[in-house]
Design an enzyme around this catalytic site. Structure first.
Site, PDB file in Angstrom:
ATOM      1  N   LYS A  62       0.846  -1.196   0.000  1.00  0.00           N
ATOM      2  CA  LYS A  62       0.000   0.000   0.000  1.00  0.00           C
ATOM      3  C   LYS A  62       0.885   1.252   0.000  1.00  0.00           C
ATOM      4  CE  LYS A  62      -3.946   1.771   2.731  1.00  0.00           C
ATOM      5  NZ  LYS A  62      -4.771   1.528   3.928  1.00  0.00           N
ATOM      6  N   SER A  89      -9.633   1.390   2.908  1.00  0.00           N
ATOM      7  CA  SER A  89      -8.833   2.216   2.039  1.00  0.00           C
ATOM      8  C   SER A  89      -7.773   1.435   1.267  1.00  0.00           C
ATOM      9  CB  SER A  89      -8.149   3.314   2.850  1.00  0.00           C
ATOM     10  OG  SER A  89      -7.236   2.761   3.777  1.00  0.00           O
ATOM     11  N   SER A 133      -9.555  -1.009   7.036  1.00  0.00           N
ATOM     12  CA  SER A 133      -9.025  -0.822   5.687  1.00  0.00           C
ATOM     13  C   SER A 133      -8.344  -2.018   5.062  1.00  0.00           C
ATOM     14  CB  SER A 133      -8.077   0.360   5.658  1.00  0.00           C
ATOM     15  OG  SER A 133      -8.830   1.538   5.574  1.00  0.00           O
TER      16      SER A 133
END
Ligand code: GLN
Length: 482
Positions: A77, A152, A176
């Site tokens: 990420k 996310s 997330s």
């Protein structure tokens, strides 16, 4: 050669010579070029990946010592630092930021000869549930490209589900990792707070967030956890302790275990019918696996969304105040501004959700309001923790749907922050109390994935993975259609 393989199969494949690392990485890069224009899982792709693959093949050929990940392509990420490349947090504020160091989790994976294949898309600074708040455009759900992939860590989930890598790392402040895992039909684990180092993770709400593994199978997630867990002198919130082998004994089963159904997470108004029926089917699967199941009430859960958004906004407001375009930033002419108006202007680069959180984050801890908001939220947090502790005296696991809703269409919630925040109702309890939780893919309903969430007590990742593995073994789900 098939890219749709698990991490365990990948390692076997390289070891027994079914394919070379270079072949696998080459094919993965081709696959990314073919699909990522639409899926947009990646914000950047490692340009040296093929060369790194060749080096690892060389080591294997010459019988040199080789790390146990054998060149496995792993995506990260883009709020986790990888040295020498951009770490943008999907924000214009950091669009040119090049990290001078590796996050601890990244160095641990590199030590095992993993190849960091690229950096994945997210909601700006990890605030959101859909990746729609990425400053560089959203990711798309491979199950239905009109739908969001969750967030996310949406890019991470998409990259795994679409076979653009083998496993990924996301971060989970309020769901997330688990939310996009559920939306994309992969496995996502939020570890116990302190089990995994946050050094090199760009802070959003650092008192509750953790980096977590995302993979196609429970075994893959256990494998990655083996490599990233552990005490880190660079993160003094990490827990000292003996390291465990999370793969060992994974198949023991969960016969005789006691499971609590968290009533408040299974009866909320916003629970969609198809999610509800999938959940009750999962409950009967658990019964079939020999578990004793009972409903239990954690009444503090009803206040968790409000609590979470107060606490995280306060932390975000403080953490993000460093982005003043002086220490980090982008090209903006300073001419004609005095200090404060310059910073105000510079911060206009933040997107709407980050801006909203920063404004809220300045307000809730401020004199005159702290008692009403911040301190009250802290009280709920500690009451909730007491209720969770009591629940684990009675139960081995607590379960719920991971997300109360199905993956939704782009634009459906972007103008309705409250509706968006409510999607977190089932995931934030684990963050507020520090316990581990995992999302396991369970059903595809009209072409859209539904995941089941399992919680265990603090540092009980091993037991948690046993339950996840048992549930996974009674499912038989298709691959994402590409
Ligand atoms: N949706 C939550 C938020 O926006 C969770 C995000 C996360 O876990 N990083 O804060």
């Amino acid at each position: 050669m098939n890219l749709a393989i698990s991490a365990i199969e990948y390692i076997e494949g390289v070891k027994n010579g079914s394919f070379t690392v270079e072949e696998f990485i080459g094919k993965t890069l081709d696959h990314i070029s073919k699909h990522d224009a639409v899926l947009h899982a990646f914000l950047s792709v490692n340009q040296n990946a093929l060369e790194q693959a060749r080096q690892i093949d060389k080591k294997i050929k010459s019988g040199d010592a080789i790390g146990s990940l054998y060149g496995m392509p792993i995506s990260i990420k883009d709020n986790i630092c990888v040295r020498g490349g951009k770490t943008t947090c999907a924000s214009k504020m950091l669009q040119d930021y090049v990290s001078p160091y590796d996050a601890t989790v990244v160095s641990k994976l590199k030590e095992q000869d993993a190849i960091i294949i690229g950096k994945t898309n997210l909601d700006e600074f990890a605030m959101g549930v859909a990746t729609e708040f990425s400053a560089f455009g959203p990711s798309r759900n491979p199950w239905n490209t009109d739908c969001v992939p969750g967030g996310s860590s949406g890019g991470s989930a998409v990259s795994v589900a679409a076979n653009e890598c083998v496993v990924s790392l996301g971060s989970d402040t309020g769901g997330s990792v688990r939310n996009p895992a559920s939306f994309c039909s992969i496995v996502g684990l939020k570890p116990t707070y302190g089990l995994v180092s946050r050094y090199g993770l760009v802070s959003y709400a650092n008192s509750i967030e953790q980096i977590g593994p995302m993979g196609k199978t429970v075994k893959d997630v256990a494998l990655v956890l083996n490599h990233i867990a552990g005490n880190d002198p660079n993160d003094n919130t990490t827990i000292a302790g003996r390291s465990q082998d999370y793969l060992e004994g994974l198949e023991v089963g969960i016969k005789g275990k006691k499971i609590g159904i968290i009533k408040e997470m299974c009866a909320s108004e916003g629970l969609e019918k198809s999610v509800e029926s999938a959940f009750w089917r999962a409950v009967s699967e658990f019964e079939g696996l020999g578990c004793k199941i009972e409903e239990t009430s954690l009444d503090m859960v009803q206040f968790t969304v409000a609590t979470y958004y107060v606490l995280t906004a306060a932390e975000a407001g403080s953490n993000l105040s460093r982005y003043d375009n002086l220490r980090y930033g982008y090209d903006l002419d300073m001419e004609g501004y005095e200090y404060k108006s310059y910073i105000a202007k510079a911060r206009k680069q933040f997107g709407p959700e980050v801006t909203r959180r920063m404004i809220l984050g300045g307000f809730v801890p401020s004199a005159g309001f702290a008692g009403k908001y911040l301190l009250k939220a802290l009280k709920v947090k500690s009451k909730l923790t007491k209720q969770i502790n009591a629940a684990f005296e009675k139960f081995d696991y607590l379960i719920s749907p991971t997300v109360p809703i199905l993956p939704f269409k782009f634009g459906e919630k972007i103008d309705d922050p409250l509706a968006m925040y409510l999607a977190d109702i089932n995931t934030i309890t684990a963050n507020l109390t520090g316990i581990p939780a995992i999302s396991v893919p369970f059903e595809i309903s009209n072409g859209l994935p539904i995941g089941i969430q399992i919680h265990a007590n603090r540092l009980q990742e091993k037991q948690l993975l046993h339950a996840a593995y048992a549930l996974e073994s009674v499912t038989d789900l298709p691959e994402a259609p590409l």
